[in-house]
Design an enzyme around this catalytic site. Structure first.
Site, PDB file in Angstrom:
ATOM      1  N   ASP A  51       0.459  -1.206   0.165  1.00  0.00           N
ATOM      2  CA  ASP A  51       0.127  -0.079  -0.119  1.00  0.00           C
ATOM      3  C   ASP A  51       0.756   0.781   0.078  1.00  0.00           C
ATOM      4  O   ASP A  51       1.950   1.054  -0.687  1.00  0.00           O
ATOM      5  CB  ASP A  51      -0.962  -0.530   1.422  1.00  0.00           C
ATOM      6  CG  ASP A  51      -2.703   0.537   1.396  1.00  0.00           C
ATOM      7  OD1 ASP A  51      -2.648   1.860   0.678  1.00  0.00           O
ATOM      8  OD2 ASP A  51      -3.170  -0.225   1.216  1.00  0.00           O
ATOM      9  N   HIS A 110      -3.403   5.796   3.560  1.00  0.00           N
ATOM     10  CA  HIS A 110      -4.276   4.785   3.013  1.00  0.00           C
ATOM     11  C   HIS A 110      -3.521   3.501   3.951  1.00  0.00           C
ATOM     12  O   HIS A 110      -5.018   3.017   4.202  1.00  0.00           O
ATOM     13  CB  HIS A 110      -4.445   5.017   2.008  1.00  0.00           C
ATOM     14  CG  HIS A 110      -4.586   4.020   1.348  1.00  0.00           C
ATOM     15  ND1 HIS A 110      -4.593   2.833   1.045  1.00  0.00           N
ATOM     16  CD2 HIS A 110      -6.452   4.069   1.332  1.00  0.00           C
ATOM     17  CE1 HIS A 110      -6.051   1.704   0.778  1.00  0.00           C
ATOM     18  NE2 HIS A 110      -6.354   2.921   0.681  1.00  0.00           N
ATOM     19  N   SER A 143     -11.414  -0.481  -0.249  1.00  0.00           N
ATOM     20  CA  SER A 143     -10.085  -0.558   0.166  1.00  0.00           C
ATOM     21  C   SER A 143     -10.543  -0.920   1.737  1.00  0.00           C
ATOM     22  O   SER A 143      -9.163  -1.462   2.679  1.00  0.00           O
ATOM     23  CB  SER A 143      -9.634   0.582   0.087  1.00  0.00           C
ATOM     24  OG  SER A 143      -9.019   1.145  -0.963  1.00  0.00           O
TER      25      SER A 143
END
Length: 385
Positions: A122, A165, A316
């Site tokens: 990621d 994220h 996600s």
């Protein structure tokens, strides 16, 4: 196929991992009452083009909200789903975890995913976040595929002011499987941009360094190199979880579409769409006959850089819920007949949610819209134990 909000003003952000949310505002915007803004359907945002750039934070009008700095992490991590009462999640997530029967699943998996290695490929991870203390793998297994070094920190961005994220993804995995170990692998920049080559390199690194599950909360154009990397992971017996995408389309994005293949890749990979806490599909979640499973993915509280937490939304964030469920099973002496079959069993034990989504499913056959349905972690553990 395997069987089985627009709530805040919008701002433009770079494309990132099918999540559609902005996990963290710039440091100067933090604090009590600060809000994290979502991206809208800005025509300047494009998914991967021929150059192989991946789209993340794909189209979808999704909100994420900061709850402010919490000082000591324990004051935010105030709820237990695990046996023994040790805090491991947030009260904000209670409805989501009840939906998938997480408390019951954790009772069936008392090791809570102990020492199961889940690679988060990621934007990187906040390596010093209190929520992840004691949950990371040996630093010798860490990797930054962009800088080609061993510091996969979730870094601030100078362009959009939004980052975190990967940290949020990791934070959700350890809420579902509190004893799992996160292998941080940075393959996207802070804006969620990267290439299929960097993602493939991150996946290959994770496989070679002992990952048992690889979480890929990213979308891309159809790309053979990325597909091959996922296939290599599958050939080594590594499970790969993938995000369906946030365009609100009846077509699952790549690389998640590949998990429906009737081959080893399809056996070990599984994709996730996102539902609300009432089991209705999020308006921005992709769906269709290539969707395999859904999981909570709306307004989930998770870790963000700087020792903070926020509510995040997107496919996600449904994806790490599947990763955590797989980790619970891998941490137990599960039945030998299910070796290599756990992703298939996630689908086989899912809860049908067609009735809650009648506007989408009316007149359609089971599996045509919502795949196998909703993750039922309790039924999954009951079957494979």
């Amino acid at each position: 196929m395997k069987h089985p909000a627009l709530l805040l003003p919008l701002m433009t952000a770079a494309l990132l991992a099918s999540c559609g949310t902005a996990p963290l505002s710039a440091p100067e915007a933090q604090g009590s009452g600060a809000s994290l803004q979502a991206l809208g359907n800005d025509s300047s945002m494009k998914l991967a083009e021929a150059s192989g750039r991946i789209g993340a934070w794909a189209d979808g009008r999704i909100g994420a909200w900061a709850t402010g700095r919490i000082g000591a992490w324990a004051t935010g991590l105030n709820t237990s789903t695990a046996p023994g009462g040790t805090p491991n999640t947030f009260s904000e997530n209670a409805a989501a975890w009840n939906l998938i029967r997480l408390t019951e699943a954790q009772a069936l998996a008392p090791n809570l995913g102990r020492n199961v290695v889940v690679a988060v490929v990621d934007t990187g991870v906040d390596l010093n976040h209190p929520a992840l203390t004691g949950h990371l793998t040996d630093p010798a297994t860490w990797y930054d595929a962009l800088s080609q070094d061993t510091n996969p920190s979730d870094e601030p961005t100078a362009t959009s002011g939004l980052y975190g994220h990967g940290t949020a993804v990791a934070g959700l995995i350890v809420q579902v499987a509190p004893e799992a170990r996160i292998m941080p692998v940075r393959a996207l920049n802070a804006d969620g941009e990267g290439t299929v080559a960097s993602l493939a390199a991150g996946i290959d690194w994770a496989v070679e360094h002992g990952a048992q599950i690889i979480n890929v909360s990213a979308t891309s154009d159809k790309d053979n190199d990325l597909t091959k990397a996922i296939a290599r992971a599958a050939d080594r017996g590594v499970y790969v979880t993938l995000a369906a995408g946030n365009a609100g389309d009846d077509k699952v994005a790549f690389p998640a579409r590949n998990s429906t293949k009737k081959n080893t890749l399809g056996q070990y990979a599984i994709n996730a769409g996102a539902v609300n806490s009432d089991a209705t599909l999020a308006s921005w979640s992709n769906y269709g006959n290539a969707l395999e499973l859904t999981a909570p993915g709306v307004a989930l509280a998770s870790a963000i850089p700087g020792g903070d937490y926020a509510l995040v939304s997107g496919t996600s964030f449904a994806t790490p819920v599947l990763s955590g469920a797989l980790a619970l099973a891998l941490g137990e002496p599960y039945k030998q007949s299910y070796v290599g079959q756990l992703a298939l069993q996630l689908g086989a034990t899912a809860t049908n949610i067609n009735a809650a989504n009648s506007a989408l499913t009316q007149g359609k056959s089971d599996g045509d819209v919502l795949g196998n349905g909703l993750l039922n972690a309790q039924a999954f553990l009951q079957k494979v134990r």
